[in-house]
Design an enzyme around this catalytic site. Structure first.
Site, short mmCIF file in Angstrom:
data_model
loop_
_atom_site.label_atom_id
_atom_site.label_comp_id
_atom_site.label_asym_id
_atom_site.label_seq_id
_atom_site.Cartn_x
_atom_site.Cartn_y
_atom_site.Cartn_z
N ARG A 90 0.87 -1.18 0.00
CA ARG A 90 0.00 0.00 0.00
C ARG A 90 0.90 1.23 0.00
NH1 ARG A 90 -3.62 2.77 4.61
NH2 ARG A 90 -4.69 4.16 3.21
N HIS A 179 -8.01 7.06 0.28
CA HIS A 179 -8.89 5.90 0.50
C HIS A 179 -9.33 5.30 -0.84
CE1 HIS A 179 -10.16 8.06 4.45
NE2 HIS A 179 -9.25 7.14 4.73
N HIS A 206 -16.75 6.51 3.12
CA HIS A 206 -15.75 5.83 3.95
C HIS A 206 -15.68 6.60 5.26
CE1 HIS A 206 -11.78 4.96 5.59
NE2 HIS A 206 -11.68 3.92 4.80
N GLY A 210 -10.17 8.20 9.86
CA GLY A 210 -10.09 9.13 8.72
C GLY A 210 -11.29 8.88 7.84
N ARG A 239 -8.94 15.07 12.62
CA ARG A 239 -8.62 16.06 11.58
C ARG A 239 -9.79 17.01 11.38
NH1 ARG A 239 -7.20 11.53 7.56
NH2 ARG A 239 -5.25 10.70 8.40
N PHE A 282 -15.91 7.24 18.02
CA PHE A 282 -17.34 7.54 17.98
C PHE A 282 -18.14 6.77 19.04
CE2 PHE A 282 -18.40 10.36 14.38
CZ PHE A 282 -17.11 10.65 13.99
N GLY A 329 -14.88 1.71 9.82
CA GLY A 329 -15.32 1.46 11.19
C GLY A 329 -16.70 2.00 11.54
N GLY A 331 -18.94 3.54 9.31
CA GLY A 331 -19.91 3.22 8.26
C GLY A 331 -20.42 1.79 8.36
N ASN A 333 -20.35 -0.07 11.22
CA ASN A 333 -20.82 -0.48 12.56
C ASN A 333 -21.83 0.43 13.23
OD1 ASN A 333 -19.15 -2.89 12.99
ND2 ASN A 333 -17.48 -1.43 12.75
N GLU A 382 -9.51 -3.74 1.72
CA GLU A 382 -8.43 -3.10 0.99
C GLU A 382 -7.33 -4.10 0.64
OE1 GLU A 382 -6.43 1.25 1.76
OE2 GLU A 382 -6.66 -0.13 3.41
#
Ligand code: AMP
Length: 395
Positions: A90, A179, A206, A210, A239, A282, A329, A331, A333, A382
């Protein structure tokens, strides 16, 4: 083909050894504290995790420790490293040069090096992982898969910034987006589930630590929320997302911050953490808000509000939307967040089925039967995308 997927950071290195055809994972793990002391965590499905303290002064020792544990007679999964057909890396920033993945050769390395000023935190670390593999497995082909590549189909009006054009021409200042491997994987799944229509308009959300959104027409990105770097877009865990540049001048003047300190605040201390003062996670925000913490609630409200604004903007940019998909994560859950993002968008043909939305971490259609727009939850993979690209290029 059996592929070793590597995601190298500056002091850590994640790996996954998997079959590119079908995605079976034979082993995966993490090297941590590279350059400090060194720890390897190795996981094989159905077996107990292995954690070992191994000196890792550089990425070379980290890669060597991964190969050693993979061929370990007791803890390993292969008899010889010859069974690793290829390595997929990656790589964060491919600039405008890379519109797809590529076999790593001298020219590819030179191009990744050229992108270091655009990805100063990640590209050098990615290169350390590549060089370590080249040194330790010199006869194994290697492939670079770029986070930016999928976004390179954006039209100029989406990627150009409204600053003097010479900065684009001379200095490559433009929107790149990130992403990309995830957006590519989940949008391909969504288009498949839509029945491979001739024309498709997808908004890929996504939402993780991030976060970014991408607008994808007929499988090609037409806009995305991150920019030259991953700081742009809507607020994330830590961010800030898009802000008025005047804020930098104002705060730097008031507090005497230099640009490094300012960027550290915007990258690490902002987002929902900055607003709430509670957490970037979150789940913590949900708990704090439920207990009456108003700033945690404000952070959640801000996140939801900005994601909804992007959905509206991208639907307009594409002249409509056929599918919205949630991944990463949050999106995958957060039932509650998905619900709040979609509620009130019925006028756009977006209607969620609350029972179907009661799902976590697995692929599901969560829109109502009479919703014009399909809403999907699609867990990202990914690593599989990297393994598939690597196998395709090495065959
Ligand atoms: P990622 O960067 O994709 O690993 O996503 C990490 C984010 O997902 C963190 O902010 C977590 O709080 C969030 N997350 C994971 N599980 C849940 C959940 N059940 N509800 C809300 N957020 C979650």
């Amino acid at each position: 083909m059996k592929i070793l997927v590597i995601n190298a950071g500056s002091s850590s290195l994640k790996y996954q050894f998997m079959e590119s055809d079908g995605g079976e994972v034979f082993a995966k793990g993490l090297c941590e504290r590279i350059g400090i002391d060194g720890r390897l965590t190795h996981k094989v499905p159905g077996r107990e995790d292995v954690v070992r303290e191994i000196p890792m002064p550089t990425h070379n020792e980290a890669i060597q420790s991964v190969l050693d544990i993979m061929v370990d007679p007791e803890k390993g999964v292969i008899a010889s490293t010859d069974e690793i057909a290829a390595v997929g890396h990656r790589v964060l920033h491919g600039g405008a040069a890379f519109t797809e993945s590529c076999i790593i050769d001298d020219a590819c390395i030179a191009a990744i090096e050229k992108c270091i000023p655009l990805g100063p935190l990640h590209n050098p670390a990615n290169l350390m992982g590549i060089r370590a593999c080249q040194k330790i497995m010199p006869n194994t082909p290697q492939v670079a898969v770029f986070d930016t590549a999928f976004h390179m189909t954006m039209p100029p009006k989406a990627y150009i910034y409204a600053i003097p054009y010479e900065y684009y021409e001379k200095d490559d200042v433009r929107r790149y987006g990130f992403h990309g491997t995830t957006h590519r994987y989940v949008s391909a799944r969504a288009i498949d589930m839509l029945g491979n229509p001739e024309h498709s308009r997808v908004i890929s959300c996504h939402l993780g630590n991030g976060s970014s959104l991408a607008a994808i027409v007929d499988g090609k990105v037409v806009d995305t929320s991150m920019g030259l770097g991953p700081l742009a877009g809507f607020p994330m865990g830590t961010r800030c997302g898009d802000i008025d540049a005047t804020i930098l001048e104002y705060l730097m003047g008031r507090y005497g911050y230099d640009i490094k300190e300012m960027l550290n605040i915007l990258n690490k201390k902002s987002g929902v953490l900055g607003i709430s003062g509670v957490s970037s996670d979150f789940r913590d925000l949900d708990n704090a808000a439920a207990e009456g913490n108003e700033r945690a609630q404000l952070a959640l409200d801000k996140f939801i509000y900005e994601v909804r604004k992007y959905i509206g903007a991208y639907a307009t940019a594409m002249g409509g939307v056929d599918a919205i998909l949630f991944t990463a994560g949050i999106g995958e859950n957060s039932i509650d967040l998905r619900e709040k993002i979609c509620t009130g968008l019925e006028y756009m043909g977006i209607k969620m089925d609350h029972d179907k939305n009661n799902v976590r971490g697995k692929e599901a259609l969560v829109s109502a039967d009479d919703s014009k727009v399909k809403i999907y939850v699609i867990p990202t993979n990914e690593e599989l995308m990297i393994a598939m690209d690597t196998a395709a290029l090495c065959k």
